[in-house]
Write a protein that holds these residues in place. Structure first.
Motif: not given
Length: 217
Positions: A112-118, A134-146, A167-173
């Protein structure tokens, strides 16, 4: 012979299990996913004993068989015990070089990475793919961040050569835009596991993803 690492080039929908969200149960979710054409499954379990995890992981491995890559989240001991195809680890888990030494060269390691450097560091250290989150805000993982935003996928795509799973806040829309911005595959946990028809939902995701990939190519 096509290896599981070769299959990483053809991932689209990526199933991550979550027994706390599942309506049908983890084994049912995995069966539905594989029957839908899902090519990669990550067993993520935080609430069971090691003994029970190993028993369930063996069943998942049997379902995935040659049809899907089978990874274990975090637990390298469980992955070794069942001879899984590899693991997915986070920034605070075991360092990749040590995980690689334990698992061997043939196993898949995702990070799991959150930035280009990682992401750059992940590839340099031998990760086979990155999970950008996380690409979008998500409630699935409590520590995911914004949410880091959809544009970040393109930024990461420009600096690494290994696959990117969004990963993160992804749906069919929004999943079509995720692929159009450079993701090779994506995870949608609650959008799938909280539904009454997991197989139907995954099939719809796969159709959208593959159509978007075809349009890009």
């Amino acid at each position: 012979m096509i290896t599981k690492k070769d299959m990483l080039k053809e991932i689209d929908f990526y199933l991550v299990t979550d027994s706390s969200l599942s309506k049908q149960g983890t084994l049912s979710d995995v069966q539905d996913a594989v029957e839908s054409g899902c090519r990669i499954v990550q067993y993520r379990e935080k609430n069971k004993s090691t003994k029970n995890m190993i028993a369930e992981a063996l069943q998942i491995k049997a379902i995935c068989n040659d049809d899907a890559i089978f990874l274990v989240n975090d637990r390298i001991d469980v992955a070794l015990a069942v001879d899984a195809d590899g693991v997915h680890i986070g920034q605070d888990d075991m360092p990749i070089d040590i995980a690689r030494r334990i698992l061997g060269a043939d196993k898949i390691i995702g990070l799991t990475v959150h930035s280009t450097s990682e992401a750059i560091e992940a590839e340099r250290n031998g990760a086979d793919y990155v999970g950008l989150s996380p690409i979008f805000d998500t409630t699935t993982k409590n520590d995911a961040g914004k949410g880091i935003g959809i544009e970040k996928i393109r930024d990461v795509k420009n600096v690494i050569n290994i696959p990117i799973v969004a990963i993160g806040g992804i749906n069919k829309e929004n999943c079509k835009r995720v692929i159009e911005n450079g993701a090779d595959g994506l995870v949608a946990i609650s959008a799938v596991l909280c539904s009454d028809d997991v197989q139907h939902e995954i099939k719809e995701f796969i159709t959208i993803i593959r159509n978007a990939l075809d349009h890009i190519s």
